[in-house]
Design a protein around this motif. Sequence first.
Motif, PDB file in Angstrom:
ATOM      1  N   TRP A 183       0.817  -1.203   0.000  1.00 57.45           N
ATOM      2  CA  TRP A 183       0.000   0.000   0.000  1.00 57.45           C
ATOM      3  C   TRP A 183       0.859   1.264   0.000  1.00 57.45           C
ATOM      4  CZ3 TRP A 183      -5.116   0.068   3.224  1.00 57.45           C
ATOM      5  CH2 TRP A 183      -5.968  -0.927   2.738  1.00 57.45           C
ATOM      6  N   THR A 184       1.990   1.226   0.694  1.00 58.82           N
ATOM      7  CA  THR A 184       2.795   2.431   0.857  1.00 58.82           C
ATOM      8  C   THR A 184       3.192   3.041  -0.481  1.00 58.82           C
ATOM      9  OG1 THR A 184       3.631   1.665   2.984  1.00 58.82           O
ATOM     10  CG2 THR A 184       4.923   3.349   1.858  1.00 58.82           C
ATOM     11  N   LYS A 185       3.527   2.215  -1.473  1.00 55.42           N
ATOM     12  CA  LYS A 185       3.981   2.771  -2.752  1.00 55.42           C
ATOM     13  C   LYS A 185       2.849   3.457  -3.511  1.00 55.42           C
ATOM     14  CE  LYS A 185       5.397  -1.269  -4.133  1.00 55.42           C
ATOM     15  NZ  LYS A 185       5.925  -2.446  -4.889  1.00 55.42           N
ATOM     16  N   GLY A 186       1.602   3.118  -3.229  1.00 49.39           N
ATOM     17  CA  GLY A 186       0.477   3.802  -3.845  1.00 49.39           C
ATOM     18  C   GLY A 186       0.000   5.016  -3.079  1.00 49.39           C
ATOM     19  N   LYS A 187       0.615   5.267  -1.928  1.00 51.73           N
ATOM     20  CA  LYS A 187       0.161   6.346  -1.049  1.00 51.73           C
ATOM     21  C   LYS A 187       1.192   7.453  -0.851  1.00 51.73           C
ATOM     22  CE  LYS A 187      -3.784   4.432   0.537  1.00 51.73           C
ATOM     23  NZ  LYS A 187      -5.081   5.144   0.720  1.00 51.73           N
ATOM     24  N   SER A 188       2.403   7.269  -1.396  1.00 58.69           N
ATOM     25  CA  SER A 188       3.514   8.091  -0.936  1.00 58.69           C
ATOM     26  C   SER A 188       4.140   9.016  -1.967  1.00 58.69           C
ATOM     27  CB  SER A 188       4.609   7.171  -0.376  1.00 58.69           C
ATOM     28  OG  SER A 188       4.159   6.531   0.782  1.00 58.69           O
ATOM     29  N   HIS A 189       3.543   9.135  -3.150  1.00 58.30           N
ATOM     30  CA  HIS A 189       4.122  10.064  -4.118  1.00 58.30           C
ATOM     31  C   HIS A 189       4.170  11.467  -3.527  1.00 58.30           C
ATOM     32  CE1 HIS A 189       4.407  12.481  -7.858  1.00 58.30           C
ATOM     33  NE2 HIS A 189       5.117  11.444  -8.271  1.00 58.30           N
ATOM     34  N   ASP A 190       5.153  12.259  -3.970  1.00 63.79           N
ATOM     35  CA  ASP A 190       5.228  13.651  -3.531  1.00 63.79           C
ATOM     36  C   ASP A 190       3.872  14.326  -3.724  1.00 63.79           C
ATOM     37  OD1 ASP A 190       7.886  13.030  -3.249  1.00 63.79           O
ATOM     38  OD2 ASP A 190       8.584  14.283  -4.909  1.00 63.79           O
ATOM     39  N   THR A 191       3.457  15.109  -2.728  1.00 63.94           N
ATOM     40  CA  THR A 191       2.198  15.878  -2.707  1.00 63.94           C
ATOM     41  C   THR A 191       0.981  15.022  -2.406  1.00 63.94           C
ATOM     42  OG1 THR A 191       1.551  15.769  -5.072  1.00 63.94           O
ATOM     43  CG2 THR A 191       3.155  17.480  -4.433  1.00 63.94           C
ATOM     44  N   PHE A 192       1.126  13.729  -2.099  1.00 68.94           N
ATOM     45  CA  PHE A 192      -0.019  12.868  -1.836  1.00 68.94           C
ATOM     46  C   PHE A 192      -0.543  12.987  -0.399  1.00 68.94           C
ATOM     47  CE2 PHE A 192      -0.537   9.195  -5.097  1.00 68.94           C
ATOM     48  CZ  PHE A 192      -0.602  10.097  -6.121  1.00 68.94           C
ATOM     49  N   GLY A 193      -0.061  13.989   0.348  1.00 62.16           N
ATOM     50  CA  GLY A 193      -0.537  14.171   1.715  1.00 62.16           C
ATOM     51  C   GLY A 193      -0.892  15.602   2.055  1.00 62.16           C
ATOM     52  N   PRO A 194      -1.775  16.264   1.290  1.00 58.46           N
ATOM     53  CA  PRO A 194      -2.176  17.624   1.669  1.00 58.46           C
ATOM     54  C   PRO A 194      -2.786  17.635   3.076  1.00 58.46           C
ATOM     55  CG  PRO A 194      -2.930  17.099  -0.557  1.00 58.46           C
ATOM     56  CD  PRO A 194      -2.442  15.818   0.060  1.00 58.46           C
ATOM     57  N   THR A 195      -2.279  18.519   3.921  1.00 60.83           N
ATOM     58  CA  THR A 195      -2.670  18.556   5.333  1.00 60.83           C
ATOM     59  C   THR A 195      -2.891  19.994   5.763  1.00 60.83           C
ATOM     60  OG1 THR A 195      -1.362  16.555   5.750  1.00 60.83           O
ATOM     61  CG2 THR A 195      -2.001  17.851   7.662  1.00 60.83           C
ATOM     62  N   GLY A 196      -3.936  20.210   6.565  1.00 55.31           N
ATOM     63  CA  GLY A 196      -4.254  21.549   7.054  1.00 55.31           C
ATOM     64  C   GLY A 196      -5.578  22.046   6.482  1.00 55.31           C
ATOM     65  N   PRO A 197      -5.856  23.317   6.568  1.00 55.08           N
ATOM     66  CA  PRO A 197      -4.916  24.432   6.739  1.00 55.08           C
ATOM     67  C   PRO A 197      -4.391  24.648   8.164  1.00 55.08           C
ATOM     68  CG  PRO A 197      -7.162  25.262   6.608  1.00 55.08           C
ATOM     69  CD  PRO A 197      -7.234  23.789   6.338  1.00 55.08           C
ATOM     70  N   TRP A 198      -5.125  24.134   9.164  1.00 58.90           N
ATOM     71  CA  TRP A 198      -4.748  24.427  10.538  1.00 58.90           C
ATOM     72  C   TRP A 198      -4.570  23.138  11.318  1.00 58.90           C
ATOM     73  CZ3 TRP A 198     -10.328  26.107  10.309  1.00 58.90           C
ATOM     74  CH2 TRP A 198     -10.505  27.212   9.464  1.00 58.90           C
ATOM     75  N   LEU A 199      -3.827  23.244  12.404  1.00 59.72           N
ATOM     76  CA  LEU A 199      -3.899  22.282  13.492  1.00 59.72           C
ATOM     77  C   LEU A 199      -4.855  22.892  14.512  1.00 59.72           C
ATOM     78  CD1 LEU A 199      -0.932  20.588  15.381  1.00 59.72           C
ATOM     79  CD2 LEU A 199      -2.958  21.414  16.551  1.00 59.72           C
ATOM     80  N   VAL A 200      -5.969  22.230  14.743  1.00 59.02           N
ATOM     81  CA  VAL A 200      -6.962  22.710  15.701  1.00 59.02           C
ATOM     82  C   VAL A 200      -6.761  21.948  17.007  1.00 59.02           C
ATOM     83  CG1 VAL A 200      -9.413  23.036  16.163  1.00 59.02           C
ATOM     84  CG2 VAL A 200      -8.557  23.193  13.818  1.00 59.02           C
ATOM     85  N   THR A 201      -6.437  22.661  18.077  1.00 64.03           N
ATOM     86  CA  THR A 201      -6.192  21.982  19.340  1.00 64.03           C
ATOM     87  C   THR A 201      -7.462  21.292  19.828  1.00 64.03           C
ATOM     88  OG1 THR A 201      -6.521  24.108  20.463  1.00 64.03           O
ATOM     89  CG2 THR A 201      -4.251  23.409  20.044  1.00 64.03           C
ATOM     90  N   LYS A 202      -7.268  20.196  20.556  1.00 66.82           N
ATOM     91  CA  LYS A 202      -8.393  19.310  20.875  1.00 66.82           C
ATOM     92  C   LYS A 202      -9.456  19.983  21.738  1.00 66.82           C
ATOM     93  CE  LYS A 202      -5.919  17.063  24.690  1.00 66.82           C
ATOM     94  NZ  LYS A 202      -5.362  15.777  25.187  1.00 66.82           N
ATOM     95  N   ASP A 203      -9.097  21.046  22.470  1.00 69.08           N
ATOM     96  CA  ASP A 203     -10.089  21.734  23.296  1.00 69.08           C
ATOM     97  C   ASP A 203     -11.156  22.424  22.454  1.00 69.08           C
ATOM     98  OD1 ASP A 203      -7.570  23.412  22.865  1.00 69.08           O
ATOM     99  OD2 ASP A 203      -9.044  24.962  23.353  1.00 69.08           O
ATOM    100  N   GLU A 204     -10.867  22.663  21.152  1.00 69.51           N
ATOM    101  CA  GLU A 204     -11.856  23.325  20.285  1.00 69.51           C
ATOM    102  C   GLU A 204     -12.806  22.345  19.612  1.00 69.51           C
ATOM    103  OE1 GLU A 204     -10.869  26.309  17.577  1.00 69.51           O
ATOM    104  OE2 GLU A 204      -9.674  27.498  18.987  1.00 69.51           O
ATOM    105  N   ILE A 205     -12.557  21.061  19.750  1.00 67.95           N
ATOM    106  CA  ILE A 205     -13.401  20.045  19.121  1.00 67.95           C
ATOM    107  C   ILE A 205     -14.277  19.416  20.193  1.00 67.95           C
ATOM    108  CG2 ILE A 205     -13.435  17.925  17.768  1.00 67.95           C
ATOM    109  CD1 ILE A 205     -12.304  20.317  16.263  1.00 67.95           C
ATOM    110  N   ALA A 206     -15.564  19.741  20.172  1.00 68.02           N
ATOM    111  CA  ALA A 206     -16.467  19.267  21.225  1.00 68.02           C
ATOM    112  C   ALA A 206     -16.611  17.755  21.210  1.00 68.02           C
ATOM    113  CB  ALA A 206     -17.842  19.931  21.076  1.00 68.02           C
ATOM    114  N   ASP A 207     -16.692  17.157  20.034  1.00 74.63           N
ATOM    115  CA  ASP A 207     -16.862  15.708  19.912  1.00 74.63           C
ATOM    116  C   ASP A 207     -16.162  15.260  18.639  1.00 74.63           C
ATOM    117  OD1 ASP A 207     -17.600  13.069  19.778  1.00 74.63           O
ATOM    118  OD2 ASP A 207     -19.760  13.428  19.754  1.00 74.63           O
ATOM    119  N   VAL A 208     -14.988  14.656  18.801  1.00 75.49           N
ATOM    120  CA  VAL A 208     -14.212  14.255  17.628  1.00 75.49           C
ATOM    121  C   VAL A 208     -14.913  13.139  16.857  1.00 75.49           C
ATOM    122  CG1 VAL A 208     -12.768  12.509  18.771  1.00 75.49           C
ATOM    123  CG2 VAL A 208     -11.849  13.833  16.847  1.00 75.49           C
ATOM    124  N   GLN A 209     -15.867  12.458  17.489  1.00 72.13           N
ATOM    125  CA  GLN A 209     -16.631  11.417  16.793  1.00 72.13           C
ATOM    126  C   GLN A 209     -17.947  11.949  16.233  1.00 72.13           C
ATOM    127  OE1 GLN A 209     -13.488   8.895  17.264  1.00 72.13           O
ATOM    128  NE2 GLN A 209     -15.220   8.772  15.899  1.00 72.13           N
TER     129      GLN A 209
END
Length: 280
Positions: A169-195
């Motif tokens: 699986w790793t070779k199909g998941k790891s090309h450059d740019t295959f992991g867009p992340t963000g725009p923010w890291l939201v700290t867990k106190d701002e997420i009332a229910d992660v589920q």
Amino acid sequence: MKLLRYGPPGAERPGMLDGDGALRDLSGLLPEIDGAALSPATLSHLAAIDPASLPLVPGTPRIGAPVARPGKFLCIGLNYADHARETGKEPPTEPVLFSKATSAFSGPDDDVQIPRGSDRTDWEVELGIVIGTRAKYLDKDAALDHVAGYVLINDVSERRFQSERGGQWTKGKSHDTFGPTGPWLVTKDEIADVQNIDLWLEVDGERRQTGNTRTMIFGVAHLVWYVSQFMTLEPGDIIATGTPPGVGLGMTPPTFLRAGQVVTLGATGLGQQRQRMVPA
């Protein structure tokens, strides 16, 4: 808090959003948003700062991935039963764990490269977990204590590379740019229910994925606990938690991304992304 990194690739600076959504510069207080910056003590110190006291960042700079240099970029496969079935597989009885190369990490609005020889590049909107403190052999009830916050991820995948090039699986998941992340890291106190986070994704304005984290097979706390039984999780490590149904592989007929197409995606409280597909 909403923490982020802005600026040209390789020269990003740390930032924070204020209450009005304006970007404020954190570089006078923090050299980088990385594993060292995600400790409870550092996050508590940052939370006590009035964002209005920080320099306002002018214009609309590029937004980079919100965490610098994650040591591990881990992923959970087939974590929504209906997604597992649309790919022709039975829902797993324990989490399916694989890695994505950290070189795939990219900004939320950066172009996504379709690899050379690819004809099955696919999309996957996902909730990402960001680890804040070292975790090894956790008790289940302590798992969320080690989480710094959450991010939005597009787990871009090349299905032929993933399934027909040696079963890795790793070779199909790891090309450059295959992991867009963000725009923010939201700290867990701002997420009332992660589920209970809504997820969505569109291709050229057409809705392809609509889901909610409440339908995960294995929830966030279980995943952090589970992974810690196999390896040490370090601050800054990221776990992508799986995607709801609606990927291109599951369409009739299967439909995949082409150069020039635009993917947009989002999640409740975690912001949105926009990527244009380009040839590698």
